[in-house]
Design a protein around this motif. Sequence first.
Motif, mmCIF file in Angstrom:
data_model
loop_
_atom_site.group_PDB
_atom_site.id
_atom_site.type_symbol
_atom_site.label_atom_id
_atom_site.label_comp_id
_atom_site.label_asym_id
_atom_site.label_seq_id
_atom_site.Cartn_x
_atom_site.Cartn_y
_atom_site.Cartn_z
ATOM 1 N N ASN A 154 -2.093 6.424 2.281
ATOM 2 C CA ASN A 154 -3.362 5.986 1.680
ATOM 3 C C ASN A 154 -4.530 6.136 2.643
ATOM 4 N N HIS A 174 -8.568 2.710 0.166
ATOM 5 C CA HIS A 174 -7.678 2.983 -0.963
ATOM 6 C C HIS A 174 -6.457 2.069 -0.880
ATOM 7 N N ASP A 176 -3.838 2.422 -2.925
ATOM 8 C CA ASP A 176 -2.657 3.104 -3.458
ATOM 9 C C ASP A 176 -2.737 4.580 -3.107
ATOM 10 N N LEU A 177 -1.784 5.347 -3.609
ATOM 11 C CA LEU A 177 -1.677 6.770 -3.297
ATOM 12 C C LEU A 177 -2.926 7.541 -3.733
ATOM 13 N N CYS A 194 -7.376 8.124 -7.333
ATOM 14 C CA CYS A 194 -6.318 7.310 -6.745
ATOM 15 C C CYS A 194 -5.360 6.827 -7.833
#
Length: 431
Positions: A154, A174, A176-177, A194
């Motif tokens: 991230n 961020h 998350d991924l 994201c």
Amino acid sequence: MSRRVVRQSKFRHVFGQAMKADQCYEDIRVSKVTWDSSFCAVNPKFVAIIVESGGGGAFLVLQLAKTGRVDKNHPLVCGHTAPVLDIDWCPHNDNVVASGSEDCTVMVWQIPDHVALRSITDPIVVLEGHSKRVGIISWHPTARNILLSAGSDNMIIIWNVGTGEPLITLDDLHSDLIYNVCWNRNGSLICTTCKDKKVRVIDPREQRIIAKNFDEPIALQEMDTSNGVLLPFYDPDTNIVYLCGKGDSSIRYFEITDEAPFVHYISTFSSKEPQRGMGFMTKRGLDVSRCEIARFFKLHERKCEPITMTVPRKSDLFQDDLYPDTQGPEAALDPEEWMSGKNADPILISLKDGYIPPKNRELKFAKKNILDNKPPLGPRRSYSTCESNFSRVTMEELMDEIKSLKVIVQSQERRITELENKLSKFTNGTA
């Protein structure tokens, strides 16, 4: 009776056409890694494709003009210890490409103009800073040697490739991924998507989000496609967006305007086989004599197929309205200028007389600036630097040097023979 008003646009009749079989690249083992990148990157000199490779990660680089069947023993670019996930050509040097991998590293490579005799295993520089796989690579559009990478940790890191050092690390924006990252036209901002279903516009130098609420879209377009990932490509010269579905068999394209309804559907190019990836040619690499405004490189399971997008015109003259001055290969800023807060639009060039890529720019670098073309300061050079530069000398230069050495040796042999004859006369008492 009411008459339907047709919107006037020079791109209304743009059509796509796949190249013939002899203009494709055959027998390529395209990577089967389940990742959402395009797996292909192209420029006016080369096409690079992420491929299957045992014992690590690799990608294949082919000269653009060398179409047809690819030898199974064709050299690869292989230095990663895990699969390669993304690749991107440097916009300011057509012989430099970067790669991100599951091994958590980013590598930058020098590709020679001639066909390599063996696989390239030594990168110019290895960038280490991510703790998980690196799936996104993107060069800065206007500043020299600036490269962005994003990983499954991230985190986004912006590097100075010339020194191998991270300039900016965004590790808390961020949750998350990160699915995708792109620069704006002058490289002052980045936009990210994201897994948390949010789009963020970020000022990387101030390391803050400047826009995140996109609840009300200005336009909504329903897509008749599968659940596969859409690969978007935007051409700022024509204001056309191309959407390629990964696992789909279509390319849909839309024109963007400043007035409502903003997004105008143009057409769809369809084929029988689904695409496993897609490369998008920079405008410098297009054939302006054929009114080609875009070219894609569609990856199949075992081949790469070019697809051209053309505006039908009867005239053989250069079409100024289709080809405004476009982004050239020269950088507008140095890394230090960009980091100090300076912005600059791309340096534009005309395509009226076509574009001829320059020859390979050898990387005679000092430690401070790896991608600079300036020679090292001072007379001293380390053995490793000399060895690195020597390994990149072109085959043509080696052949010329061998020929010149051969001439010198032959002249010296003649001189030695003459001296030996004179010496023998002295020793025999004849002189």
